[in-house]
Design an enzyme around this catalytic site. Structure first.
Site: not given
Length: 193
Positions: A81, A89, A98, A124
């Site tokens: 993770d 973000n 991304d 993620d």
């Protein structure tokens, strides 16, 4: 009535047309098969990373409750993770998020063995399934993935963005669903640290 030369010519033209139609039918069948294979590939592949998606594991689990993936003697699982992904973000935007996901996917892909299975399980989160692996193999792979991620370059506005991950491991065992659950639990323990 046909003369022999006209008859031969007519038979030749008919034979040419039959061969042409047969070739078209074969080309069409290859085209249909290619479309079907592409759709199947798209159905099991994550478009952002090119890794398998969670559907691959779900299909494996549906086949049997106690799965022996790829005829492996033992399986191990690494759950991965991205740490503080929401912050990435929120601070830099989803395009950079991304890129972070792609960076992790590339680090995983470059680190695992050819017969290991890398999956983007959502957002993620990633899973790596290691067939025929000992606990030592699994821990070594998790360590190599962490090193590859630490060395990965992600540049944002002229500055290097450091991406960190948490990992959880489970195995070896034969029961994939249990391994995934245990690796997820280990992931949250690592994240809490």
């Amino acid at each position: 009535y046909f003369r022999n030369s006209e008859l031969y010519h007519l038979v030749f033209v008919i034979a040419q047309n039959v061969v042409f139609v047969a070739m078209l039918a074969e080309i069409y069948s290859y085209y249909i098969l290619a479309i079907a294979e592409a759709r199947e590939f798209d159905a099991i592949t994550d478009p952002l990373t090119g890794l398998y998606n969670r559907r691959v594991l779900a299909e494996q689990q549906q086949r049997t409750l106690n799965i022996d993936l790829l005829n492996a003697k033992q399986l191990s699982v690494i759950a991965i993770d991205i740490d503080r992904f929401k912050s990435i973000n929120d601070t830099y935007g989803h395009a950079v998020g991304d890129q972070a996901i792609q960076t992790i996917a590339n680090a995983i892909r470059d680190t695992i063995r050819s017969h290991d299975i890398a999956v983007r399980s959502g957002g993620d989160e990633f899973l790596v399934v290691l067939p025929d692996s000992s606990e030592s193999d699994m821990q070594s792979c998790a360590h190599r993935i962490r090193q590859a991620v630490a060395a990965a370059e992600l540049e944002v506005a002229g500055k290097r963005l450091r991406i960190e991950i948490s990992t959880g491991t489970a195995g070896p065992s034969h029961h994939l669903e249990t391994l995934i659950r245990q690796a997820d639990q280990g992931l949250y323990v690592d994240k809490a640290r």
